[in-house]
Design a protein around this motif. Sequence first.
Motif, PDB file in Angstrom:
ATOM      1  N   GLN A  28       0.914  -1.282  -0.122  1.00  0.00           N
ATOM      2  CA  GLN A  28      -0.020  -0.113  -0.065  1.00  0.00           C
ATOM      3  C   GLN A  28       1.127   1.192   0.149  1.00  0.00           C
ATOM      4  O   GLN A  28       1.786   1.151   0.659  1.00  0.00           O
ATOM      5  N   PRO A  29       0.581   2.207  -1.079  1.00  0.00           N
ATOM      6  CA  PRO A  29       1.553   3.484  -0.961  1.00  0.00           C
ATOM      7  C   PRO A  29       1.333   4.325   0.320  1.00  0.00           C
ATOM      8  O   PRO A  29       0.225   4.579   1.040  1.00  0.00           O
ATOM      9  N   ILE A  30       2.332   4.836   0.859  1.00  0.00           N
ATOM     10  CA  ILE A  30       2.441   5.851   1.691  1.00  0.00           C
ATOM     11  C   ILE A  30       2.818   7.220   1.342  1.00  0.00           C
ATOM     12  O   ILE A  30       3.756   7.402   0.438  1.00  0.00           O
ATOM     13  N   SER A  31       1.993   8.179   1.686  1.00  0.00           N
ATOM     14  CA  SER A  31       2.145   9.475   1.276  1.00  0.00           C
ATOM     15  C   SER A  31       3.508  10.104   2.094  1.00  0.00           C
ATOM     16  O   SER A  31       3.571  10.306   3.095  1.00  0.00           O
ATOM     17  N   LEU A  32       4.367  10.782   1.144  1.00  0.00           N
ATOM     18  CA  LEU A  32       5.650  11.579   1.743  1.00  0.00           C
ATOM     19  C   LEU A  32       5.710  12.701   0.871  1.00  0.00           C
ATOM     20  O   LEU A  32       5.386  12.650  -0.378  1.00  0.00           O
ATOM     21  N   THR A  33       6.185  13.719   1.713  1.00  0.00           N
ATOM     22  CA  THR A  33       6.666  14.861   0.691  1.00  0.00           C
ATOM     23  C   THR A  33       7.908  14.517  -0.030  1.00  0.00           C
ATOM     24  O   THR A  33       8.675  13.750   0.386  1.00  0.00           O
ATOM     25  N   PRO A  34       8.117  15.401  -1.099  1.00  0.00           N
ATOM     26  CA  PRO A  34       9.544  15.162  -1.775  1.00  0.00           C
ATOM     27  C   PRO A  34      10.800  15.151  -0.910  1.00  0.00           C
ATOM     28  O   PRO A  34      11.547  14.400  -1.128  1.00  0.00           O
ATOM     29  N   LYS A  35      10.838  15.952   0.047  1.00  0.00           N
ATOM     30  CA  LYS A  35      12.046  16.262   0.750  1.00  0.00           C
ATOM     31  C   LYS A  35      12.041  15.049   1.800  1.00  0.00           C
ATOM     32  O   LYS A  35      13.467  14.463   1.860  1.00  0.00           O
ATOM     33  N   SER A  36      10.931  14.593   2.035  1.00  0.00           N
ATOM     34  CA  SER A  36      11.201  13.472   3.128  1.00  0.00           C
ATOM     35  C   SER A  36      11.479  12.053   2.417  1.00  0.00           C
ATOM     36  O   SER A  36      12.079  11.296   3.040  1.00  0.00           O
ATOM     37  N   PHE A  37      10.963  11.998   1.198  1.00  0.00           N
ATOM     38  CA  PHE A  37      11.384  10.709   0.398  1.00  0.00           C
ATOM     39  C   PHE A  37      12.906  10.952   0.083  1.00  0.00           C
ATOM     40  O   PHE A  37      13.448   9.845   0.186  1.00  0.00           O
ATOM     41  N   GLU A  67      18.671  24.967   8.256  1.00  0.00           N
ATOM     42  CA  GLU A  67      18.998  24.973   9.597  1.00  0.00           C
ATOM     43  C   GLU A  67      18.675  23.495  10.148  1.00  0.00           C
ATOM     44  O   GLU A  67      18.029  22.711   9.495  1.00  0.00           O
ATOM     45  N   GLU A  68      19.679  23.290  11.341  1.00  0.00           N
ATOM     46  CA  GLU A  68      19.508  21.817  11.859  1.00  0.00           C
ATOM     47  C   GLU A  68      18.337  21.378  12.302  1.00  0.00           C
ATOM     48  O   GLU A  68      17.790  20.356  12.420  1.00  0.00           O
ATOM     49  N   ALA A  69      17.558  22.492  12.795  1.00  0.00           N
ATOM     50  CA  ALA A  69      15.973  22.277  13.184  1.00  0.00           C
ATOM     51  C   ALA A  69      15.259  21.525  12.114  1.00  0.00           C
ATOM     52  O   ALA A  69      14.295  20.996  12.420  1.00  0.00           O
ATOM     53  N   ASN A  70      15.590  22.112  10.766  1.00  0.00           N
ATOM     54  CA  ASN A  70      14.491  21.538   9.868  1.00  0.00           C
ATOM     55  C   ASN A  70      15.001  19.984   9.644  1.00  0.00           C
ATOM     56  O   ASN A  70      14.060  19.115   9.418  1.00  0.00           O
ATOM     57  N   LEU A  71      16.056  19.727   9.728  1.00  0.00           N
ATOM     58  CA  LEU A  71      16.544  18.214   9.512  1.00  0.00           C
ATOM     59  C   LEU A  71      16.030  17.469  10.655  1.00  0.00           C
ATOM     60  O   LEU A  71      15.226  16.191  10.658  1.00  0.00           O
ATOM     61  N   THR A  72      15.936  18.019  11.914  1.00  0.00           N
ATOM     62  CA  THR A  72      15.327  17.341  12.917  1.00  0.00           C
ATOM     63  C   THR A  72      13.944  16.890  12.869  1.00  0.00           C
ATOM     64  O   THR A  72      13.256  15.834  13.218  1.00  0.00           O
ATOM     65  N   VAL A  73      13.361  18.195  12.258  1.00  0.00           N
ATOM     66  CA  VAL A  73      11.684  17.926  12.218  1.00  0.00           C
ATOM     67  C   VAL A  73      11.488  16.810  11.091  1.00  0.00           C
ATOM     68  O   VAL A  73      10.581  15.991  11.171  1.00  0.00           O
ATOM     69  N   SER A  74      12.180  16.741  10.237  1.00  0.00           N
ATOM     70  CA  SER A  74      12.067  15.910   8.966  1.00  0.00           C
ATOM     71  C   SER A  74      12.346  14.462   9.461  1.00  0.00           C
ATOM     72  O   SER A  74      11.672  13.221   8.935  1.00  0.00           O
ATOM     73  N   ILE A  75      13.358  14.290  10.641  1.00  0.00           N
ATOM     74  CA  ILE A  75      13.851  12.997  10.955  1.00  0.00           C
ATOM     75  C   ILE A  75      12.489  12.349  11.748  1.00  0.00           C
ATOM     76  O   ILE A  75      12.309  11.201  11.448  1.00  0.00           O
ATOM     77  N   SER A  76      12.111  13.413  12.579  1.00  0.00           N
ATOM     78  CA  SER A  76      10.843  12.879  13.428  1.00  0.00           C
ATOM     79  C   SER A  76       9.810  12.640  12.667  1.00  0.00           C
ATOM     80  O   SER A  76       9.041  11.670  12.990  1.00  0.00           O
ATOM     81  N   SER A  77       9.464  13.167  11.521  1.00  0.00           N
ATOM     82  CA  SER A  77       8.380  13.037  10.811  1.00  0.00           C
ATOM     83  C   SER A  77       8.603  11.594   9.925  1.00  0.00           C
ATOM     84  O   SER A  77       7.382  10.620   9.913  1.00  0.00           O
ATOM     85  N   LEU A  78       9.716  11.274   9.460  1.00  0.00           N
ATOM     86  CA  LEU A  78       9.948   9.956   9.035  1.00  0.00           C
ATOM     87  C   LEU A  78       9.687   8.793  10.139  1.00  0.00           C
ATOM     88  O   LEU A  78       9.215   7.814   9.809  1.00  0.00           O
ATOM     89  N   ARG A  79      10.232   9.052  11.251  1.00  0.00           N
ATOM     90  CA  ARG A  79       9.988   7.806  12.237  1.00  0.00           C
ATOM     91  C   ARG A  79       8.487   7.659  12.606  1.00  0.00           C
ATOM     92  O   ARG A  79       8.099   6.509  12.642  1.00  0.00           O
ATOM     93  N   LYS A  80       7.630   8.929  12.540  1.00  0.00           N
ATOM     94  CA  LYS A  80       6.339   8.625  12.530  1.00  0.00           C
ATOM     95  C   LYS A  80       5.718   7.713  11.562  1.00  0.00           C
ATOM     96  O   LYS A  80       4.940   6.955  11.890  1.00  0.00           O
ATOM     97  N   THR A  81       5.947   8.090  10.258  1.00  0.00           N
ATOM     98  CA  THR A  81       5.555   7.214   9.293  1.00  0.00           C
ATOM     99  C   THR A  81       6.077   5.986   9.317  1.00  0.00           C
ATOM    100  O   THR A  81       5.302   4.839   8.852  1.00  0.00           O
ATOM    101  N   LEU A  82       7.275   5.539   9.417  1.00  0.00           N
ATOM    102  CA  LEU A  82       7.860   4.070   9.491  1.00  0.00           C
ATOM    103  C   LEU A  82       7.354   3.403  10.736  1.00  0.00           C
ATOM    104  O   LEU A  82       7.217   2.279  10.504  1.00  0.00           O
ATOM    105  N   GLY A  83       7.319   4.117  11.667  1.00  0.00           N
ATOM    106  CA  GLY A  83       6.933   3.375  13.179  1.00  0.00           C
ATOM    107  C   GLY A  83       8.043   2.671  13.562  1.00  0.00           C
ATOM    108  O   GLY A  83       8.930   2.972  13.666  1.00  0.00           O
ATOM    109  N   LYS A  84       7.787   1.520  14.328  1.00  0.00           N
ATOM    110  CA  LYS A  84       8.953   0.590  14.928  1.00  0.00           C
ATOM    111  C   LYS A  84       8.828  -0.790  13.994  1.00  0.00           C
ATOM    112  O   LYS A  84       7.888  -1.046  13.485  1.00  0.00           O
ATOM    113  N   THR A  85      10.020  -1.317  14.126  1.00  0.00           N
ATOM    114  CA  THR A  85      10.120  -2.729  13.984  1.00  0.00           C
ATOM    115  C   THR A  85       9.376  -3.671  14.807  1.00  0.00           C
ATOM    116  O   THR A  85       8.830  -3.267  15.776  1.00  0.00           O
TER     117      THR A  85
END
Length: 202
Positions: A28-37, A67-85
């Motif tokens: 099933q496809p998961i929606s991601l922004t271009p930069k998140s992908f 800024e480094e804060a933008n990277l931190t926010v993007s990483i946090s968003s990816l973690r929410k999308t992927l969840g946990k193993t």
Amino acid sequence: MELKTLSIYVFGPFRLEPSEHRLLRHGQPISLTPKSFELLLYLVENHGRLVLKDQIMRAVWPGSFVEEANLTVSISSLRKTLGKTDAGLQYIETVPTKGYRFTVPVEEVKNVTIPTAVTKSTEATPAIEASRQEKATNLVQPPSRLAPHQLATSQNARHSRAILLPALLLCALCVTGYFVYQAMRNSASAPTVPRSLAILPL
């Protein structure tokens, strides 16, 4: 239907297709922004090793001041999308003050052939545009606009009313004058009653 050959990355229940710019979970496809992908793709391509923050920002945001804060926010968003193993671990590990590491094993599958549906949206575009133009024309055209024959009929009706109204007024004046004349004539021809003078004795 067309067939396309590409390389993909498989990790856990996910399937990352770079050429299609698509991430799938259990198909099933998961929606991601271009930069998140792009960020996820860079981490997956460098899975198992530490990637410094500066390296990530130069790769994902080339030629831009981020800024480094933008990277931190993007990483946090990816973690929410992927969840946990299944073992309850994060897919992306944070290495304090340094960078990040994609910890889950990744399998790169090359020369994968997948079917690609051919859409006909381009063929239907002219018909859709014609319909939109027709609707726009109907909206622009004033609803009170009359056809040529209707306009002529309306003008003739106005001319008829302009002629008929004075004629009716003239007829009404003539009839009124006639009755007044007859009343005056009858009053003049009516017999005059003689008056008598009575003399009473003293």
